[in-house]
Design an enzyme around this catalytic site. Structure first.
Site, PDB file in Angstrom:
ATOM      1  N   THR A  46      45.388 135.882 107.308  1.00  0.00           N
ATOM      2  CA  THR A  46      44.266 136.208 106.432  1.00  0.00           C
ATOM      3  C   THR A  46      43.909 137.680 106.530  1.00  0.00           C
ATOM      4  OG1 THR A  46      43.385 133.982 106.789  1.00  0.00           O
ATOM      5  CG2 THR A  46      41.890 135.617 105.862  1.00  0.00           C
ATOM      6  N   THR A  47      43.818 138.200 107.758  1.00  0.00           N
ATOM      7  CA  THR A  47      43.470 139.601 107.965  1.00  0.00           C
ATOM      8  C   THR A  47      44.561 140.519 107.427  1.00  0.00           C
ATOM      9  OG1 THR A  47      42.301 138.893 109.960  1.00  0.00           O
ATOM     10  CG2 THR A  47      42.644 141.257 109.682  1.00  0.00           C
ATOM     11  N   TYR A 109      42.815 124.485  98.634  1.00  0.00           N
ATOM     12  CA  TYR A 109      42.515 124.270  97.228  1.00  0.00           C
ATOM     13  C   TYR A 109      42.863 122.854  96.767  1.00  0.00           C
ATOM     14  CZ  TYR A 109      41.726 124.861  92.284  1.00  0.00           C
ATOM     15  OH  TYR A 109      41.252 124.690  91.018  1.00  0.00           O
ATOM     16  N   TYR A 135      46.388 126.023 111.939  1.00  0.00           N
ATOM     17  CA  TYR A 135      45.267 126.928 111.688  1.00  0.00           C
ATOM     18  C   TYR A 135      44.203 126.171 110.918  1.00  0.00           C
ATOM     19  CZ  TYR A 135      42.820 131.197 110.056  1.00  0.00           C
ATOM     20  OH  TYR A 135      41.886 132.167 109.778  1.00  0.00           O
ATOM     21  N   ARG A 140      37.425 128.525 104.509  1.00  0.00           N
ATOM     22  CA  ARG A 140      38.321 129.099 103.507  1.00  0.00           C
ATOM     23  C   ARG A 140      39.134 128.024 102.776  1.00  0.00           C
ATOM     24  NH1 ARG A 140      39.453 134.679 103.360  1.00  0.00           N
ATOM     25  NH2 ARG A 140      38.445 135.886 105.017  1.00  0.00           N
ATOM     26  N   LYS A 163      44.824 127.255 116.103  1.00  0.00           N
ATOM     27  CA  LYS A 163      43.850 128.334 115.953  1.00  0.00           C
ATOM     28  C   LYS A 163      42.622 127.694 115.321  1.00  0.00           C
ATOM     29  CE  LYS A 163      42.782 132.642 113.562  1.00  0.00           C
ATOM     30  NZ  LYS A 163      43.200 133.643 112.532  1.00  0.00           N
ATOM     31  N   ILE A 204      43.015 134.711 118.481  1.00  0.00           N
ATOM     32  CA  ILE A 204      43.717 135.465 117.439  1.00  0.00           C
ATOM     33  C   ILE A 204      42.633 136.259 116.746  1.00  0.00           C
ATOM     34  CG2 ILE A 204      45.107 135.320 115.338  1.00  0.00           C
ATOM     35  CD1 ILE A 204      46.388 132.799 116.495  1.00  0.00           C
TER      36      ILE A 204
END
Length: 295
Positions: A46-47, A109, A135, A140, A163, A204
């Protein structure tokens, strides 16, 4: 065996002024993190703005990073997708290129049901030999992995860790108690030490982009049983962590890095520039902590 313990940096993706991946800068960042004690490199997450990277860019970032790091520390690639076939393709390619692990976000989604999500991860796991870090980031994705589903997933041979970024410390405790075979990494910088107190093995981290030695030292202090130092570092830097999430990640951390002189470029749209009031607040917090760039 853990993929890593300590601080894994959720690395930003640097871009040039004409919006191409800046591989020269990426190489500098990788060397900086290795020199600063970072324990693992996590790319295409994501980052790292994975949602805006093409498959070709993702694969080239993996190839470049694996070659530059050259086994000095583990390299983990984000290969998640909401299309199972696509996630398998990305995962197989990353493993072929030599990563040490995969970070696979829950499908987003379309929000599969539990049987579908299990099959999604099963098919990915059976297509590769790399260890897989689940994750969980429901803010999100709109999906939270249930404890019962985690128990099923943990039986897959190469699903080894999670994570955890739900922000729910009670849920972390449930994972630790009910699914002890999974290593737990914090996905929230402000909860690293509380999560490690439940048996987590590291983080992380977004903030490791700008304070890599601090995040490494915080984790290692805890693992070395210097709980007081670990707690002190967590509490001392939590206002900085908060400022890095004053707008959606990675907008603030890239702004911070550019302010500090890293020259990593802007975010790709739809992530725009920070609001001026938030930018000033971020700069004030950076200045108050005396954060310095690599130079």
């Amino acid at each position: 065996m853990s993929v890593f313990t300590g601080s894994g940096v959720a690395l930003i993706t640097p871009f040039t002024n004409d919006d191409r991946v800046d591989f020269e800068k990426l190489g500098q960042l990788l060397e900086y993190h290795i020199e600063s004690g970072t324990d693992a490199i996590v790319i295409n997450g994501t980052t790292g703005e994975s949602a805006t990277l093409t498959d070709e860019e993702k694969n080239e970032i993996v190839r470049f990073t694996v070659e530059r790091v050259n086994k000095r520390i583990p390299v983990i690639a984000g290969t998640g997708a909401n299309n199972t076939r696509h996630a398998i393709e990305l995962s197989k390619k990353a493993c072929e290129l030599g990563v040490d692990g995969l970070l696979v976000v829950t499908p987003y989604y379309n929000k599969g049901n539990e049987n579908g999500i299990y099959e999604h991860y099963r098919l990915i796991a059976e297509s590769v030999t790399c260890p897989i870090i689940l994750y969980n980031v429901p803010s999100r994705t709109g999906v939270n992995l249930s404890i019962n589903l985690l128990k099923r997933l943990a039986k897959l041979e190469n699903v080894v860790a999670i994570k955890e970024a739900s922000g729910n410390i009670s849920y972390v405790g449930e994972i630790a108690r009910e699914v002890p075979e999974l290593d737990i990494y914090s996905g929230n910088d402000d909860m690293t030490i509380p999560l490690m107190a439940y048996g987590g093995v590291g983080v992380i981290s977004v903030s490791a982009n700008i304070i890599p030695n601090v995040v490494h030292n915080m984790c290692m202090s805890f693992l070395d049983h210097d709980i007081e130092l670990a707690k002190t570092l967590q509490l001392h830097y939590n206002d900085l962590v908060d400022s890095l999430f004053i707008e959606v990640n990675p907008i603030p951390v890239k702004e911070a890095m550019n302010y500090l002189g890293y020259g990593v470029g802007a975010c790709r749209l739809p992530l725009g520039e920070m609001y001026e009031e938030n930018r000033k607040k971020l700069h004030r917090v950076l200045d108050s902590h005396g954060v310095k760039a690599w130079k």
